[in-house]
Design a protein around this motif. Sequence first.
Motif, PDB file in Angstrom:
ATOM      1  N   VAL A   1       1.557   6.739  -6.879  1.00  0.00           N
ATOM      2  CA  VAL A   1       0.489   7.682  -7.246  1.00  0.00           C
ATOM      3  C   VAL A   1       0.972   9.122  -7.106  1.00  0.00           C
ATOM      4  O   VAL A   1       0.701   9.973  -7.960  1.00  0.00           O
ATOM      5  N   PHE A   2       1.701   9.413  -6.026  1.00  0.00           N
ATOM      6  CA  PHE A   2       2.208  10.771  -5.830  1.00  0.00           C
ATOM      7  C   PHE A   2       3.360  11.087  -6.788  1.00  0.00           C
ATOM      8  O   PHE A   2       3.578  12.255  -7.130  1.00  0.00           O
TER       9      PHE A   2
ATOM     10  N   LEU B   1       0.825  -1.210   0.000  1.00  0.00           N
ATOM     11  CA  LEU B   1       0.000   0.000   0.000  1.00  0.00           C
ATOM     12  C   LEU B   1       0.858   1.258   0.000  1.00  0.00           C
ATOM     13  O   LEU B   1       0.546   2.240  -0.690  1.00  0.00           O
ATOM     14  N   ALA B   2       1.956   1.237   0.770  1.00  0.00           N
ATOM     15  CA  ALA B   2       2.857   2.396   0.795  1.00  0.00           C
ATOM     16  C   ALA B   2       3.495   2.627  -0.577  1.00  0.00           C
ATOM     17  O   ALA B   2       3.615   3.775  -1.038  1.00  0.00           O
ATOM     18  N   TRP B   3       3.904   1.544  -1.240  1.00  0.00           N
ATOM     19  CA  TRP B   3       4.475   1.681  -2.578  1.00  0.00           C
ATOM     20  C   TRP B   3       3.451   2.223  -3.564  1.00  0.00           C
ATOM     21  O   TRP B   3       3.784   3.064  -4.420  1.00  0.00           O
ATOM     22  N   LEU B   4       2.215   1.766  -3.478  1.00  0.00           N
ATOM     23  CA  LEU B   4       1.169   2.262  -4.373  1.00  0.00           C
ATOM     24  C   LEU B   4       0.916   3.753  -4.152  1.00  0.00           C
ATOM     25  O   LEU B   4       0.782   4.517  -5.120  1.00  0.00           O
ATOM     26  N   CYS B   5       0.864   4.159  -2.894  1.00  0.00           N
ATOM     27  CA  CYS B   5       0.686   5.590  -2.610  1.00  0.00           C
ATOM     28  C   CYS B   5       1.860   6.410  -3.124  1.00  0.00           C
ATOM     29  O   CYS B   5       1.676   7.501  -3.688  1.00  0.00           O
ATOM     30  N   GLY B   6       3.082   5.892  -2.938  1.00  0.00           N
ATOM     31  CA  GLY B   6       4.250   6.598  -3.444  1.00  0.00           C
ATOM     32  C   GLY B   6       4.238   6.736  -4.957  1.00  0.00           C
ATOM     33  O   GLY B   6       4.574   7.792  -5.506  1.00  0.00           O
TER      34      GLY B   6
END
Length: 294
Positions: free
Chosen positions: A39-40, A32-37
């Motif tokens: 996306v940003f 999830l952290a990688w996906l958020c990173g």
Amino acid sequence: MSASVTVADPRKARAVTAPRTVRRRNALLGLLAWLCGIVFFLPIAWMVLTSFHSESDAATNPPSLAAPLTLDGYREFFGGAWQSGPWPALANSLTASVVSTLFVLVLALPAAYALSIRPVRKWTDVLFFFLSTKMLPVVAGLLPIYLFAKNTGFLDNIWLLVILYTSMNLPIAVWMMQSFLAEVPVALIEAAQLDGARLPTILARVVAPVAAPGIAATALICFIFSWNEMLFARVLTGVVAQTAPVFLTGFITSQGLFLAKVCAASLVISLPVLAAGFAAQDKLVQGLSLGAVK
């Protein structure tokens, strides 16, 4: 014997299952952290890619990933039709940001000392007053400041921006540095006083070295805020004191939006802040949390 084995088996099963559950949860959180990173990061990656396209390729909808790469946007930014190029604007931004940050540190250090190590009466009310000054919308003070600058001849003057940026960043700097200076051992200051050191010497040779990480974080945040500020610079400057963000808006004309040039200019103007933030990211996080992360 068999009964004892039966009782022990569930415990062994739970002991084996618990680490697996923790690993799965950590793996999901990491994903999830990688996906958020990602996306940003995608808009920044898209801006970088667009800056290497020609205007015709950058204007296509949807944009083409396989379009040929070119440096025309950067050539135009560094001296095409914009006469002297971005160097005066970059120099103005650097001057306003660095000088105002130095002024903020000089003024905030003794103020934070008075609110933390040698607290004045009702120091919490003083801190709240500093913070409350940031609650005023910037637009509300724009017209009075413009009229003052016009009547005093300070329009299009870089020193007006230095004064404004100093006053805008000083409250948050005092608030941040107070939390850092509260960690300075009082015994060091008392030892320096016994040796006959005066307050300026104590601040420069005792407090500043111990609180250096907090001072660095405060300076970095003040520099970023000053570099990115555009509203006052857009209204109060013209040609002489034009800053880099204001120069960037010149790429948007009545003839259209030069997308590739805007992306190239945005990347170049963002590089100083990105480099400084990346180099001191741990101090930046510590400063934004007001010293809560040690």
